[in-house]
Scaffold this motif. Structure first.
Motif, PDB file in Angstrom:
ATOM      1  N   GLU A  93       0.830  -1.205   0.000  1.00  0.00           N
ATOM      2  CA  GLU A  93       0.000   0.000   0.000  1.00  0.00           C
ATOM      3  C   GLU A  93       0.868   1.260   0.000  1.00  0.00           C
ATOM      4  O   GLU A  93       0.501   2.273  -0.586  1.00  0.00           O
ATOM      5  N   VAL A  94       2.024   1.189   0.662  1.00  0.00           N
ATOM      6  CA  VAL A  94       2.927   2.343   0.650  1.00  0.00           C
ATOM      7  C   VAL A  94       3.393   2.606  -0.782  1.00  0.00           C
ATOM      8  O   VAL A  94       3.390   3.745  -1.259  1.00  0.00           O
ATOM      9  N   GLY A  95       3.734   1.537  -1.489  1.00  0.00           N
ATOM     10  CA  GLY A  95       4.144   1.681  -2.889  1.00  0.00           C
ATOM     11  C   GLY A  95       3.027   2.278  -3.733  1.00  0.00           C
ATOM     12  O   GLY A  95       3.236   3.221  -4.498  1.00  0.00           O
ATOM     13  N   ASN A  96       1.800   1.741  -3.543  1.00  0.00           N
ATOM     14  CA  ASN A  96       0.666   2.268  -4.304  1.00  0.00           C
ATOM     15  C   ASN A  96       0.429   3.735  -4.006  1.00  0.00           C
ATOM     16  O   ASN A  96       0.113   4.517  -4.894  1.00  0.00           O
ATOM     17  N   SER A  97       0.582   4.105  -2.736  1.00  0.00           N
ATOM     18  CA  SER A  97       0.298   5.492  -2.370  1.00  0.00           C
ATOM     19  C   SER A  97       1.280   6.420  -3.059  1.00  0.00           C
ATOM     20  O   SER A  97       0.937   7.528  -3.447  1.00  0.00           O
ATOM     21  N   SER A  98       2.510   5.941  -3.253  1.00  0.00           N
ATOM     22  CA  SER A  98       3.470   6.846  -3.856  1.00  0.00           C
ATOM     23  C   SER A  98       3.176   7.014  -5.351  1.00  0.00           C
ATOM     24  O   SER A  98       3.307   8.104  -5.901  1.00  0.00           O
ATOM     25  N   THR A  99       2.668   5.941  -5.994  1.00  0.00           N
ATOM     26  CA  THR A  99       2.228   6.091  -7.385  1.00  0.00           C
ATOM     27  C   THR A  99       1.047   7.054  -7.465  1.00  0.00           C
ATOM     28  O   THR A  99       1.025   7.968  -8.294  1.00  0.00           O
ATOM     29  N   LYS A 100       0.066   6.841  -6.584  1.00  0.00           N
ATOM     30  CA  LYS A 100      -1.123   7.704  -6.591  1.00  0.00           C
ATOM     31  C   LYS A 100      -0.743   9.157  -6.353  1.00  0.00           C
ATOM     32  O   LYS A 100      -1.323  10.063  -6.951  1.00  0.00           O
ATOM     33  N   ALA A 101       0.235   9.367  -5.466  1.00  0.00           N
ATOM     34  CA  ALA A 101       0.652  10.735  -5.160  1.00  0.00           C
ATOM     35  C   ALA A 101       1.149  11.424  -6.415  1.00  0.00           C
ATOM     36  O   ALA A 101       0.774  12.563  -6.711  1.00  0.00           O
ATOM     37  N   VAL A 102       1.993  10.713  -7.189  1.00  0.00           N
ATOM     38  CA  VAL A 102       2.563  11.328  -8.386  1.00  0.00           C
ATOM     39  C   VAL A 102       1.480  11.575  -9.429  1.00  0.00           C
ATOM     40  O   VAL A 102       1.377  12.664  -9.998  1.00  0.00           O
ATOM     41  N   VAL A 103       0.624  10.564  -9.636  1.00  0.00           N
ATOM     42  CA  VAL A 103      -0.410  10.706 -10.662  1.00  0.00           C
ATOM     43  C   VAL A 103      -1.365  11.834 -10.290  1.00  0.00           C
ATOM     44  O   VAL A 103      -1.621  12.735 -11.097  1.00  0.00           O
ATOM     45  N   SER A 104      -1.867  11.831  -9.060  1.00  0.00           N
ATOM     46  CA  SER A 104      -2.882  12.848  -8.782  1.00  0.00           C
ATOM     47  C   SER A 104      -2.277  14.232  -8.654  1.00  0.00           C
ATOM     48  O   SER A 104      -2.880  15.206  -9.109  1.00  0.00           O
ATOM     49  N   SER A 105      -1.057  14.364  -8.103  1.00  0.00           N
ATOM     50  CA  SER A 105      -0.546  15.737  -8.058  1.00  0.00           C
ATOM     51  C   SER A 105      -0.225  16.244  -9.465  1.00  0.00           C
ATOM     52  O   SER A 105      -0.438  17.415  -9.762  1.00  0.00           O
ATOM     53  N   SER A 106       0.216  15.360 -10.375  1.00  0.00           N
ATOM     54  CA  SER A 106       0.473  15.808 -11.749  1.00  0.00           C
ATOM     55  C   SER A 106      -0.823  16.268 -12.425  1.00  0.00           C
ATOM     56  O   SER A 106      -0.871  17.324 -13.056  1.00  0.00           O
ATOM     57  N   LEU A 107      -1.878  15.454 -12.266  1.00  0.00           N
ATOM     58  CA  LEU A 107      -3.151  15.828 -12.907  1.00  0.00           C
ATOM     59  C   LEU A 107      -3.672  17.148 -12.352  1.00  0.00           C
ATOM     60  O   LEU A 107      -4.143  18.004 -13.103  1.00  0.00           O
ATOM     61  N   ILE A 108      -3.573  17.302 -11.030  1.00  0.00           N
ATOM     62  CA  ILE A 108      -4.094  18.534 -10.432  1.00  0.00           C
ATOM     63  C   ILE A 108      -3.259  19.735 -10.880  1.00  0.00           C
ATOM     64  O   ILE A 108      -3.787  20.812 -11.126  1.00  0.00           O
ATOM     65  N   ILE A 109      -1.950  19.541 -11.038  1.00  0.00           N
ATOM     66  CA  ILE A 109      -1.101  20.633 -11.525  1.00  0.00           C
ATOM     67  C   ILE A 109      -1.547  21.069 -12.921  1.00  0.00           C
ATOM     68  O   ILE A 109      -1.685  22.260 -13.215  1.00  0.00           O
ATOM     69  N   ILE A 110      -1.822  20.086 -13.772  1.00  0.00           N
ATOM     70  CA  ILE A 110      -2.203  20.426 -15.139  1.00  0.00           C
ATOM     71  C   ILE A 110      -3.538  21.169 -15.170  1.00  0.00           C
ATOM     72  O   ILE A 110      -3.709  22.165 -15.876  1.00  0.00           O
ATOM     73  N   LEU A 111      -4.455  20.711 -14.338  1.00  0.00           N
ATOM     74  CA  LEU A 111      -5.749  21.383 -14.226  1.00  0.00           C
ATOM     75  C   LEU A 111      -5.566  22.803 -13.681  1.00  0.00           C
ATOM     76  O   LEU A 111      -6.114  23.773 -14.220  1.00  0.00           O
ATOM     77  N   ALA A 112      -4.765  22.913 -12.630  1.00  0.00           N
ATOM     78  CA  ALA A 112      -4.544  24.223 -12.012  1.00  0.00           C
ATOM     79  C   ALA A 112      -3.834  25.160 -12.982  1.00  0.00           C
ATOM     80  O   ALA A 112      -4.099  26.369 -13.005  1.00  0.00           O
ATOM     81  N   ASN A 113      -2.955  24.589 -13.787  1.00  0.00           N
ATOM     82  CA  ASN A 113      -2.240  25.399 -14.779  1.00  0.00           C
ATOM     83  C   ASN A 113      -3.227  26.055 -15.735  1.00  0.00           C
ATOM     84  O   ASN A 113      -3.151  27.256 -16.022  1.00  0.00           O
ATOM     85  N   TYR A 114      -4.207  25.277 -16.172  1.00  0.00           N
ATOM     86  CA  TYR A 114      -5.217  25.792 -17.083  1.00  0.00           C
ATOM     87  C   TYR A 114      -6.020  26.906 -16.391  1.00  0.00           C
ATOM     88  O   TYR A 114      -6.197  27.994 -16.934  1.00  0.00           O
ATOM     89  N   ILE A 115      -6.459  26.618 -15.183  1.00  0.00           N
ATOM     90  CA  ILE A 115      -7.296  27.602 -14.478  1.00  0.00           C
ATOM     91  C   ILE A 115      -6.517  28.889 -14.201  1.00  0.00           C
ATOM     92  O   ILE A 115      -7.004  29.998 -14.452  1.00  0.00           O
ATOM     93  N   LEU A 116      -5.274  28.754 -13.723  1.00  0.00           N
ATOM     94  CA  LEU A 116      -4.477  29.942 -13.408  1.00  0.00           C
ATOM     95  C   LEU A 116      -4.196  30.772 -14.649  1.00  0.00           C
ATOM     96  O   LEU A 116      -4.211  32.002 -14.617  1.00  0.00           O
ATOM     97  N   THR A 117      -3.938  30.083 -15.762  1.00  0.00           N
ATOM     98  CA  THR A 117      -3.655  30.810 -16.998  1.00  0.00           C
ATOM     99  C   THR A 117      -4.877  31.623 -17.410  1.00  0.00           C
ATOM    100  O   THR A 117      -4.772  32.792 -17.775  1.00  0.00           O
ATOM    101  N   GLN A 118      -6.046  31.004 -17.332  1.00  0.00           N
ATOM    102  CA  GLN A 118      -7.290  31.720 -17.638  1.00  0.00           C
ATOM    103  C   GLN A 118      -7.463  32.924 -16.717  1.00  0.00           C
ATOM    104  O   GLN A 118      -7.799  34.013 -17.153  1.00  0.00           O
ATOM    105  N   LEU A 119      -7.229  32.697 -15.430  1.00  0.00           N
ATOM    106  CA  LEU A 119      -7.471  33.755 -14.445  1.00  0.00           C
ATOM    107  C   LEU A 119      -6.489  34.907 -14.594  1.00  0.00           C
ATOM    108  O   LEU A 119      -6.861  36.069 -14.526  1.00  0.00           O
ATOM    109  N   ILE A 120      -5.205  34.569 -14.777  1.00  0.00           N
ATOM    110  CA  ILE A 120      -4.186  35.613 -14.695  1.00  0.00           C
ATOM    111  C   ILE A 120      -3.912  36.264 -16.039  1.00  0.00           C
ATOM    112  O   ILE A 120      -3.735  37.468 -16.132  1.00  0.00           O
ATOM    113  N   LEU A 121      -3.887  35.478 -17.109  1.00  0.00           N
ATOM    114  CA  LEU A 121      -3.433  36.048 -18.384  1.00  0.00           C
ATOM    115  C   LEU A 121      -4.556  36.483 -19.312  1.00  0.00           C
ATOM    116  O   LEU A 121      -4.311  37.172 -20.287  1.00  0.00           O
ATOM    117  N   SER A 122      -5.811  36.060 -19.032  1.00  0.00           N
ATOM    118  CA  SER A 122      -6.840  36.472 -19.990  1.00  0.00           C
ATOM    119  C   SER A 122      -7.769  37.531 -19.406  1.00  0.00           C
ATOM    120  O   SER A 122      -7.698  37.858 -18.251  1.00  0.00           O
TER     121      SER A 122
END
Ligand SMILES: Nc1ncnc2c1ncn2[C@@H]1O[C@H](COP(=O)(O)OP(=O)(O)O)[C@@H](O)[C@H]1O
Ligand SMILES: [Mg+2]
Lengths: 249, 257
Positions: A220-249
């Motif tokens: 489970e520790v191994g799985n959690s570390s995979t999940k951590a990378v996958v979900s933080s990457s996805l959230i970063i990409i989503l946040a990147n889109y939202i921040l770009t809309q908010l700040i640059l447009s």
């Protein structure tokens, strides 16, 4: 893949943050932990970020140069393109994604191991707010140090472009510097650093969430570390889109 | 003293602790015994407030745990020490740093006094000279002793040990048992130990509670164990030929007197 599960996880994440941001029981101990995390999460990533940035800067410059082989387009456009792609996206977003892999998996597996070996319970029994003591220094260290890492990445990325542009004979130093300074918008750097800070918070807090609540054992520790990378990457990409809309447009 | 009233703990729909009441006294070694999976660890973690309970109440020196807020619980916890089944030493810290940790976090002692206290505690568990070692370099018995030293660093009123003998050879087990017993008497601590080791029970069991499937199946002391005709005790304790024979002989000799 169930909507309620995500909602529940989000609720628990918010509750965890509520426990993380409490008054430290001993400022000196928290500060010591902060310094250790600066080394673990920040200083230890310097080399990786430096090498990647230099070479990506070089590749962006060379690629742009190859694609702009048109005598009507002035050479300094190559430098402008390098500058914009490094500052706006490569350094803040791509480097943060790389750090999500390196730092995120480290945080999740460290906390997960502490959970399953009862070290977190041991802290709690002593009267330590384990969520705060273990997670707050990591969040603060990353939010403090990642802007330094990313600024360095911007500098080295552009330097890489400069050096390799010259070495390959694709763009000379005068043209490059002219391009760099032309219509330079300093707000783009601010925008990049705002993104960096948000991403640093996402990487550390989301990965900590996955590690801190592990149940079970080594698997489970191994799985959690995979999940951590996958979900933080996805959230970063989503946040990147939202921040770009908010700040640059 | 700790009083537990009708404690209930569920995981999902399964009731793991089904209404246990018990008193644990200061200066005494209180033992919780029972088969593996009977609920000892869950019971102990519920006592400590590491699990939210689903029914009943726990009183620390008369004060109900459920009415303590976050802050009050934290102060209570500085009066507790716990030795976990796997020792739960912080593996990034040396032996000395492990023991000094609660002192640095919570006491106002100056550095030199903290060092003295650490050396006293390590001396108390016969581990002088291991200060600079990391947990990975220690044997199971040594880890347990460091865990005990860390648990007593803050002079706790309450000491909890979850299977302190698991994974240890019989000789080391007895050393650990006696150590915990001495410390309990010396400092008047309310000590609660989970175990399924009958040697420990007969060695140090002042107050013994048998848990079976989440119920309290029996309570008594180590002398009572030899005379009781409680089926659950006999089933749990006298599993081996040797122990059954001991009990027979004991009953015969007491009839003769
Ligand atoms: N976190 C948990 N979630 C669900 N079930 C649990 C959990 N912890 C323990 N249990 C169950 O509770 C029962 C008692 O476990 P435990 O207290 O660990 O037994 P032991 O007496 O060996 O210490 C077991 O059936 C176990 O499967
Ligand atoms: Mg157990």
């Amino acid at each position: 893949m169930n909507f309620y599960k995500y909602l529940e996880d989000f609720g628990r994440y918010v509750l965890m943050l509520g426990r993380v941001f409490r008054r430290p029981e001993n400022k000196k101990m928290y500060f010591e932990a902060f310094l250790i995390e600066i080394e673990h999460l920040g200083i230890n990533s310097l080399g990786l970020v430096a090498i990647i940035s230099l070479f990506v800067g070089a590749v962006v410059t060379i690629q742009t140069a190859l694609n702009l082989e048109n005598p009507l387009i002035p050479a300094y456009y190559i430098a402008i393109a390098t500058r914009e792609s490094i500052i706006l996206e490569f350094s803040p977003t791509m480097v943060s994604l790389i750090l999500a892999g390196k730092v995120g998996s480290n945080i999740a597996s460290t906390l997960g191991t502490m959970r399953v070996s009862e070290q977190i319970d041991a802290l709690e029994v002593m009267g330590v707010n384990s969520a705060s003591y273990l997670i707050l220094p990591k969040i603060v260290a990353a939010v403090f140090f990642n802007p330094i890492l990313i600024s360095m990445s911007m500098f080295l990325g552009i330097l890489g472009g400069f050096v390799f542009g010259q070495l390959t004979g694709m763009i000379g130093p005068q043209d490059f510097i002219e391009g760099l300074l032309l219509e330079f918008n300093p707000f783009y750097v601010t925008y990049a650093l705002i993104k960096t800070v948000v991403f640093a918070f996402i990487i550390t807090s989301v990965s900590a969430f996955h590690g801190y609540y592990v149940k079970g054992g080594a698997v489970e520790v191994g799985n959690s570390s995979t999940k951590a990378v996958v979900s933080s990457s996805l959230i970063i990409i989503l946040a990147n889109y939202i921040l770009t809309q908010l700040i640059l447009s | 003293m700790i009083r537990v009233e009708n404690l209930i703990k569920k995981f999902g729909d399964t009731e793991v602790i089904r209404g246990i009441s018990a008193d644990f006294f200061p200066g005494k070694v209180n033992l919780i015994i029972g088969k593996s999976g009977s609920g000892k660890t869950v019971f102990m973690k519920s006592l400590l407030g590491l699990y939210d309970i689903d029914g009943g109440e726990i009183y620390y020196s008369g004060e109900p745990l459920s009415e303590m807020d976050f802050k009050r619980r934290k102060t209570l916890r500085t009066e507790m020490g716990m030795v976990f089944q796997g020792s739960a030493l912080f593996d990034s810290l040396t032996v000395e740093e492990n023991v000094i940790f609660p002192l640095k976090m919570f006491s106002n002692m100056i550095e030199a006094d903290m060092r003295d206290r650490v050396n006293f505690c390590l001396g108390r568990v016969n581990l002088e000279g291991a200060n600079k070692k990391y947990p990975a370099e220690l044997s199971g018995g040594m880890k347990k002793r460091v865990a005990i030293a860390r648990a007593i660093a803050m002079n706790p009123k309450y000491l909890f040990c979850d299977e302190p003998n698991s994974g240890l050879d019989p000789q080391t087990s007895i050393v650990i048992d006696n150590l915990i017993r001495e410390i309990t008497l010396e400092f008047g601590i309310t000590t609660v130990i989970n175990t399924h080791d009958m040697n420990s029970v007969m060695e140090i069991g002042d107050n013994v509670i048998l848990i079976k499937d989440g119920y309290k199946a029996w309570q008594g002391n180590k002398a009572d164990i030899l005379t009781t005709d409680n089926e659950n005790v006999n089933e749990f304790v006298f599993t081996s030929q040797l122990l059954r024979r001991v009990k027979e002989l004991h009953l015969q000799s007491s009839r003769r007197e």
